[in-house]
Design an enzyme around this catalytic site. Structure first.
Site, PDB file in Angstrom:
ATOM      1  N   SER A 110       2.743  -3.394   7.849  1.00 17.76           N
ATOM      2  CA  SER A 110       3.142  -2.004   7.640  1.00 17.76           C
ATOM      3  C   SER A 110       3.166  -1.263   8.971  1.00 17.76           C
ATOM      4  O   SER A 110       2.146  -1.191   9.674  1.00 17.76           O
ATOM      5  CB  SER A 110       2.152  -1.328   6.687  1.00 17.76           C
ATOM      6  OG  SER A 110       2.285   0.071   6.808  1.00 17.76           O
TER       7      SER A 110
ATOM      8  N   ASP B 245      -1.374  -3.940  -1.525  1.00 16.46           N
ATOM      9  CA  ASP B 245      -1.219  -3.050  -0.370  1.00 16.46           C
ATOM     10  C   ASP B 245      -2.436  -2.136  -0.291  1.00 16.46           C
ATOM     11  O   ASP B 245      -2.729  -1.396  -1.238  1.00 16.46           O
ATOM     12  CB  ASP B 245       0.068  -2.230  -0.583  1.00 16.46           C
ATOM     13  CG  ASP B 245       0.371  -1.280   0.557  1.00 16.46           C
ATOM     14  OD1 ASP B 245      -0.305  -1.317   1.599  1.00 16.46           O
ATOM     15  OD2 ASP B 245       1.321  -0.469   0.385  1.00 16.46           O
TER      16      ASP B 245
ATOM     17  N   HIS C  64       7.140  -3.631   6.223  1.00 17.43           N
ATOM     18  CA  HIS C  64       6.817  -2.651   5.170  1.00 17.43           C
ATOM     19  C   HIS C  64       6.836  -1.246   5.771  1.00 17.43           C
ATOM     20  O   HIS C  64       6.226  -0.985   6.798  1.00 17.43           O
ATOM     21  CB  HIS C  64       5.425  -2.983   4.627  1.00 17.43           C
ATOM     22  CG  HIS C  64       4.978  -2.147   3.479  1.00 17.43           C
ATOM     23  ND1 HIS C  64       5.326  -2.410   2.166  1.00 17.43           N
ATOM     24  CD2 HIS C  64       4.173  -1.053   3.426  1.00 17.43           C
ATOM     25  CE1 HIS C  64       4.751  -1.530   1.369  1.00 17.43           C
ATOM     26  NE2 HIS C  64       4.059  -0.675   2.105  1.00 17.43           N
TER      27      HIS C  64
ATOM     28  N   MET D 254      -1.484  -1.268  -6.039  1.00 16.36           N
ATOM     29  CA  MET D 254      -2.163  -0.594  -4.917  1.00 16.36           C
ATOM     30  C   MET D 254      -3.646  -0.953  -4.944  1.00 16.36           C
ATOM     31  O   MET D 254      -4.306  -0.810  -5.979  1.00 16.36           O
ATOM     32  CB  MET D 254      -2.009   0.926  -5.013  1.00 16.36           C
ATOM     33  CG  MET D 254      -0.631   1.481  -4.671  1.00 16.36           C
ATOM     34  SD  MET D 254       0.008   1.062  -3.030  1.00 16.36           S
ATOM     35  CE  MET D 254      -1.265   1.707  -1.931  1.00 16.36           C
TER      36      MET D 254
ATOM     37  N   MET E  89       6.070   8.857   3.047  1.00 14.63           N
ATOM     38  CA  MET E  89       5.166   9.772   2.319  1.00 14.63           C
ATOM     39  C   MET E  89       5.644  11.203   2.495  1.00 14.63           C
ATOM     40  O   MET E  89       5.999  11.602   3.603  1.00 14.63           O
ATOM     41  CB  MET E  89       3.748   9.674   2.892  1.00 14.63           C
ATOM     42  CG  MET E  89       3.177   8.271   2.902  1.00 14.63           C
ATOM     43  SD  MET E  89       1.497   8.302   3.546  1.00 14.63           S
ATOM     44  CE  MET E  89       1.150   6.553   3.643  1.00 14.63           C
TER      45      MET E  89
ATOM     46  N   HIS F 288       8.494   1.422   0.852  1.00 17.69           N
ATOM     47  CA  HIS F 288       7.525   1.875  -0.163  1.00 17.69           C
ATOM     48  C   HIS F 288       7.613   3.403  -0.224  1.00 17.69           C
ATOM     49  O   HIS F 288       7.132   4.087   0.686  1.00 17.69           O
ATOM     50  CB  HIS F 288       6.130   1.384   0.257  1.00 17.69           C
ATOM     51  CG  HIS F 288       5.018   1.787  -0.656  1.00 17.69           C
ATOM     52  ND1 HIS F 288       3.691   1.603  -0.317  1.00 17.69           N
ATOM     53  CD2 HIS F 288       5.020   2.341  -1.896  1.00 17.69           C
ATOM     54  CE1 HIS F 288       2.922   2.034  -1.306  1.00 17.69           C
ATOM     55  NE2 HIS F 288       3.700   2.500  -2.269  1.00 17.69           N
TER      56      HIS F 288
ATOM     57  N   ASP G  60       6.205   2.783   4.959  1.00 14.22           N
ATOM     58  CA  ASP G  60       5.553   3.717   4.047  1.00 14.22           C
ATOM     59  C   ASP G  60       6.107   5.117   4.220  1.00 14.22           C
ATOM     60  O   ASP G  60       5.766   5.813   5.172  1.00 14.22           O
ATOM     61  CB  ASP G  60       4.047   3.747   4.337  1.00 14.22           C
ATOM     62  CG  ASP G  60       3.373   2.443   3.955  1.00 14.22           C
ATOM     63  OD1 ASP G  60       3.463   2.068   2.773  1.00 14.22           O
ATOM     64  OD2 ASP G  60       2.774   1.805   4.837  1.00 14.22           O
TER      65      ASP G  60
ATOM     66  N   MET H 148       6.480   6.706  -1.332  1.00 11.77           N
ATOM     67  CA  MET H 148       5.390   7.496  -1.929  1.00 11.77           C
ATOM     68  C   MET H 148       5.848   8.943  -1.917  1.00 11.77           C
ATOM     69  O   MET H 148       5.344   9.791  -1.167  1.00 11.77           O
ATOM     70  CB  MET H 148       4.100   7.290  -1.118  1.00 11.77           C
ATOM     71  CG  MET H 148       3.451   5.949  -1.405  1.00 11.77           C
ATOM     72  SD  MET H 148       2.269   5.467  -0.138  1.00 11.77           S
ATOM     73  CE  MET H 148       3.387   4.734   1.039  1.00 11.77           C
TER      74      MET H 148
END
Ligand code: DX5
Ligand code: ZN
Length: 216
Positions: free
Chosen positions: A8, A171, A31, A135, A35, A64, A33, A66
């Protein structure tokens, strides 16, 4: 099933993204993330950084999301040609439709579950799914401790998946210490941020992760 290791970039030095990505040439995917500061308490980065990552590596991307209302942004993220787009179960009102929308964009469809979210409900959309992300921390920050109760959830998820070709991703707090139990519980796809990018030799660290995962 095929083992996948996905470092990540949340834990990478983003001012040197290209050279950071060169430290993990043996990863299977990168990966990313995203957010939004609403679905999770933290803001990380958005599409421009995803595009920068895409230009900085030949490795496939695993995004991913979020974020709230991820269905509004799927086309934008799919334009960066990721291999996987994962949305949160809790953030999507019409999960089956959203998963179909992701596949229609030519991308593998993933769904992520927060630690307290039961697996119930997923059994009705298994044919629409390519990846389930269990998660193993509360999403929002890197460097948190793995929640041991998630091992049973991974086992339950593995038995729900049965013979289907669905990736079981974990993760949060994944490291050489926590990976063996996760692999034994049935995880096949391992995301790790601080453990990989914090290692002296990330490439070697990934190799070690892979060999432990293959013993799982
Ligand atoms: C957490 C993110 C993770 C994070 C993992 O919300 O989804 O992908 O980067 O970080 P580590 O491996 O440091 O727990
Ligand atoms: Zn993540």
């Amino acid at each position: 099933m095929h083992i996948i290791i996905s470092p990540s970039i949340l834990a990478a030095d983003l001012s040197n993204l290209r050279s950071e990505l060169k430290r993990v040439p043996n990863a299977d995917r990168i990966h990313i993330d995203v957010m939004d500061g609403r679905y999770v308490p933290n803001i990380s980065f958005g599409l421009p950084v995803v595009q920068a990552a895409q230009r900085s590596t030949h490795l496939p991307l695993d995004i991913h999301l979020m974020i709230e209302e991820p269905q509004r942004y799927l086309g934008d993220f799919a334009a960066a040609r990721p291999e996987v787009l994962t949305v949160h179960y809790e953030a999507v009102p019409h999960l089956q439709g959203t998963l179909r929308q992701i596949r229609d964009l030519g991308v593998k469809a993933g769904v992520s579950l927060n630690p307290h979210t039961p697996l119930d409900g997923l059994q009705y959309v298994l044919d629409d799914l390519d990846l389930i992300l269990v998660m193993t921390v509360n999403p929002g920050f890197g460097g948190q401790s793995f929640i041991p109760a998630m091992l049973q959830k991974v086992r339950d998820c593995r038995s729900m998946i049965g013979p289907r070709q669905i990736e079981l991703q974990v993760d949060g707090g994944v490291s050489l210490e926590t990976l063996p139990d996760l692999a034994q519980a049935g995880a096949t796809n391992f995301v790790a941020g601080s453990a990989v990018f914090g290692a002296e030799n990330p490439k070697e660290y990934i190799e070690q992760m892979r060999s432990l995962a293959e013993q799982g």
